[in-house]
Design a protein around this motif. Structure first.
Motif, PDB file in Angstrom:
ATOM      1  N   ASP A 101     -14.137  11.695  -2.709  1.00  0.00           N
ATOM      2  CA  ASP A 101     -13.006  10.959  -1.648  1.00  0.00           C
ATOM      3  C   ASP A 101     -11.754  11.572  -2.360  1.00  0.00           C
ATOM      4  OD1 ASP A 101     -11.063   9.235  -1.052  1.00  0.00           O
ATOM      5  OD2 ASP A 101     -12.616   7.490  -0.822  1.00  0.00           O
ATOM      6  N   GLY A 159      -9.065   7.484   6.997  1.00  0.00           N
ATOM      7  CA  GLY A 159      -9.909   7.768   6.024  1.00  0.00           C
ATOM      8  C   GLY A 159     -11.149   7.103   6.554  1.00  0.00           C
ATOM      9  N   ARG A 160     -11.145   5.550   6.598  1.00  0.00           N
ATOM     10  CA  ARG A 160     -12.394   4.685   7.212  1.00  0.00           C
ATOM     11  C   ARG A 160     -13.083   5.609   8.265  1.00  0.00           C
ATOM     12  NH1 ARG A 160      -8.977  -0.239   7.130  1.00  0.00           N
ATOM     13  NH2 ARG A 160      -7.833   0.972   5.804  1.00  0.00           N
ATOM     14  N   LYS A 200      -2.659   9.368   2.611  1.00  0.00           N
ATOM     15  CA  LYS A 200      -1.988   9.171   1.310  1.00  0.00           C
ATOM     16  C   LYS A 200      -1.512  10.864   0.742  1.00  0.00           C
ATOM     17  CE  LYS A 200      -5.207   5.456   1.339  1.00  0.00           C
ATOM     18  NZ  LYS A 200      -5.781   5.355   2.558  1.00  0.00           N
ATOM     19  N   SER A 215      -8.272  10.574   3.500  1.00  0.00           N
ATOM     20  CA  SER A 215      -7.371   9.765   4.525  1.00  0.00           C
ATOM     21  C   SER A 215      -5.979  10.550   4.371  1.00  0.00           C
ATOM     22  CB  SER A 215      -7.017   8.606   3.897  1.00  0.00           C
ATOM     23  OG  SER A 215      -6.046   7.924   4.410  1.00  0.00           O
ATOM     24  N   THR A 248       0.891  -1.372  -0.074  1.00  0.00           N
ATOM     25  CA  THR A 248      -0.050   0.150  -0.038  1.00  0.00           C
ATOM     26  C   THR A 248       0.854   1.278  -0.066  1.00  0.00           C
ATOM     27  OG1 THR A 248      -1.661   1.265   1.186  1.00  0.00           O
ATOM     28  CG2 THR A 248      -0.205  -0.071   2.563  1.00  0.00           C
ATOM     29  N   ARG A 290      -1.998  -4.960  -7.657  1.00  0.00           N
ATOM     30  CA  ARG A 290      -1.485  -3.547  -7.252  1.00  0.00           C
ATOM     31  C   ARG A 290       0.066  -3.543  -6.661  1.00  0.00           C
ATOM     32  NH1 ARG A 290      -4.232   0.716  -3.399  1.00  0.00           N
ATOM     33  NH2 ARG A 290      -2.995  -0.675  -1.862  1.00  0.00           N
TER      34      ARG A 290
HETATM   35  N1  F0G Z   1     -10.781   5.926   0.345  1.00  0.00           N
HETATM   36  C1  F0G Z   1      -9.832   5.545  -0.631  1.00  0.00           C
HETATM   37  C2  F0G Z   1      -9.908   5.642  -2.150  1.00  0.00           C
HETATM   38  C3  F0G Z   1      -8.676   4.740  -0.217  1.00  0.00           C
HETATM   39  O1  F0G Z   1      -7.644   4.419  -1.128  1.00  0.00           O
HETATM   40  C4  F0G Z   1      -8.394   4.510   1.132  1.00  0.00           C
HETATM   41  C5  F0G Z   1      -7.603   3.518   1.707  1.00  0.00           C
HETATM   42  C6  F0G Z   1      -9.620   4.911   1.802  1.00  0.00           C
HETATM   43  C7  F0G Z   1     -10.761   5.490   1.470  1.00  0.00           C
HETATM   44  C8  F0G Z   1      -9.645   4.681   3.361  1.00  0.00           C
HETATM   45  O2  F0G Z   1      -8.606   5.329   4.047  1.00  0.00           O
HETATM   46  O3  F0G Z   1      -6.796   3.618   4.958  1.00  0.00           O
HETATM   47  O4  F0G Z   1      -6.920   5.922   5.979  1.00  0.00           O
HETATM   48  O5  F0G Z   1      -8.646   4.386   6.331  1.00  0.00           O
HETATM   49  N2  F0G Z   1      -6.704   2.961   1.014  1.00  0.00           N
HETATM   50  C9  F0G Z   1      -5.707   2.225   1.287  1.00  0.00           C
HETATM   51  C10 F0G Z   1      -5.041   1.336   0.139  1.00  0.00           C
HETATM   52  C11 F0G Z   1      -5.672   1.345   2.441  1.00  0.00           C
HETATM   53  O6  F0G Z   1      -4.018   0.509   0.327  1.00  0.00           O
HETATM   54  O7  F0G Z   1      -5.406   1.510  -0.989  1.00  0.00           O
HETATM   55  P1  F0G Z   1      -7.839   4.982   5.376  1.00  0.00           P
END
Ligand code: F0G
Length: 448
Positions: free
Chosen positions: A210, A95-96, A253, A250, A45, A392
């Protein structure tokens, strides 16, 4: 040319082949179960795994850990306002957490949420509210080799079809994910964002962006969308995000931080409703699950993420990895997206049927061959959805270099050389929530 130098390093080691074999078996052929110390190049990731700048480390010291009214939160609010253009910020631990806060406020039983493509946690949070997550990708998103500048776009045709089918009343939320992580990290054009904002307004839905990878998306826009070729990354980011009613973010990122997230909006009543929910699930609304120092690092990271020198180097790193793979005839999804290179597992293992998880088999072989950890984003991660079998290779920010990428490309080429002998996998055990399957399910080789 890279515009930074490393002043702190971390040791990594490649375990022996026998140790990798044992680790893979112990992990139930699911690389989420590996010990990180057993991984050589970790491309699982790009989330929270990057390298912070000296400015971010310096900011940590300033962290104000007050429960209420932290000055670190005020600095985060300023950064969100300056970089993203939203006055109300509701913090969350990541993010979640922000998804839970926002979608729990906006969605209820029987509702439908539309998204260009739901990321796994988004899909799970929408479903957790009793709502139905429906994807509206453009058709070319599912074609690994097709041309297209903005294959991450939201299909309005698709959106209107769902409106006709279920009725606008059942769709309180329209989401656009930029870049579109589950569609190979493909960017979304500002023009598409404008049109989706109009669509959401027409059906009286809240338009959410998002924004996890908003800066990478903005960089692509400056390269590919005629209207913005002269614009700065900052200006594009402000313009594109400005069409949304709310952002879900989040910080792991494009916040260039190890943890953190937030909801941002210009609607004070939505902000108030989210604050109540953040108190319940995250923390008081001036920290929301982050420490003061986390908020400081995030405030600095957001500003760094839109610096052209940073983000152009970032996107070029991904292109370098893709070029090295293509030089060795490894099938990659093109054009390359923002934060990762996606391998086309169907093309790597044409002899494996879809039910035997060719993507997950490729993930396991990359680890077995070279200690490289990627992640499957195909039929194993997204059960019951019709999507290409992609793997990925996500690139942590400011962390790896060309030599690491050469090792990854050599590893993939070595796997392809013995592709015929690779066997498929079947699931041995899986968790109750299907949307979360790939995090903890265990598998075994079909020949076992
Ligand atoms: N939205 C998107 C588009 C994401 O890619 C992610 C997380 C989240 C929400 C949630 O965010 O991890 O801070 O809770 N993506 C990571 C990934 C985990 O590996 O793509 P988070």
């Amino acid at each position: 040319m890279v515009q930074y130098k490393a002043t702190m390093v971390e040791r990594i080691t490649l375990p022996s082949r026998a140790d990798r074999e044992r680790a893979l078996e112990r992990a139930g052929y699911n690389v989420f179960n590996l010990d990180a110390d057993d991984v050589f190049i970790d491309l699982l990731t790009d989330s929270g795994t990057g390298t912070m700048s000296n400015e971010q480390w310096a900011a940590l010291i300033r962290g104000d850990e007050s429960y209420a009214g932290s000055s670190s939160f005020a600095r985060l609010e300023d950064a969100v306002s300056d970089v993203m253009g939203f006055p109300h910020v509701v913090p969350a631990h990541q993010g979640r957490g922000a998804e839970n806060v926002l979608y729990g406020t906006l969605l209820g039983e029987g509702d439908v949420a539309l998204n260009n493509t739901h990321f796994d946690t988004t899909r799970a949070h929408v479903a957790n509210q009793g709502a139905d997550p429906v994807d509206c990708p453009v058709p070319e998103a599912a074609e690994p080799g097709s041309a297209g500048d903005f294959k991450g776009n939201f299909s309005l045709e698709n959106g209107w079809e769902v409106v006709e089918e279920v009725g606008a009343d059942r769709i309180p939320v329209v989401i656009q994910t930029i870049t579109n992580n589950s569609a190979a990290g493909q960017p979304v054009s500002v023009e598409n964002t404008r049109r989706v904002a109009e669509f959401a307004a027409e059906i009286d839905a809240t338009f959410v962006i998002d924004a996890c990878r908003f800066a990478e998306n903005a960089y692509f826009v400056t390269e590919r969308e005629a209207e913005f070729v002269e614009a700065s990354v900052t200006a594009v980011a402000r313009e594109q995000l400005g069409y949304a009613d709310a952002l879900v973010m989040s910080g792991k990122k494009d916040g260039l931080s190890n943890i953190g997230g937030f909801v941002a909006t210009d609607d004070p009543s939505l902000a108030d409703a989210c604050k109540q929910r953040t108190i319940l699930y995250e923390g008081f609304p001036t920290y929301g699950g982050m420490t003061g120092r986390d908020m400081e690092a995030l405030a600095v990271g957001l500003r760094e993420a839109v610096e052209r020198e940073y983000v152009s180097d970032r996107i070029n790193q991904i292109r370098t990895l893709a070029d090295l793979l293509e030089d060795r005839d490894v099938p990659v999804y093109t054009p390359t997206g923002g934060h990762a290179v996606y391998l086309d597992a169907d093309a790597c293992f044409p002899h494996l049927p879809a039910g035997e998880f060719p993507g997950q088999a490729l993930v396991c072989e990359l680890y077995r061959e070279g200690g490289v950890r990627g992640v499957e984003l195909g039929s194993f991660a997204f059960p019951d959805t019709d999507r290409p079998e992609l793997v990925r290779l996500a690139v942590p920010r400011r962390t790896y270099h060309r030599e690491h990428f050469e090792h990854v490309a050599d590893t993939a080429a070595a796997v392809l050389e013995r592709a015929d002998s690779v066997t498929g996998l079947s699931i041995r055990s899986e968790p109750e929530i299907p949307e979360l399957r790939h995090f903890s399910a265990e598998l075994e080789p079909v020949s076992a």
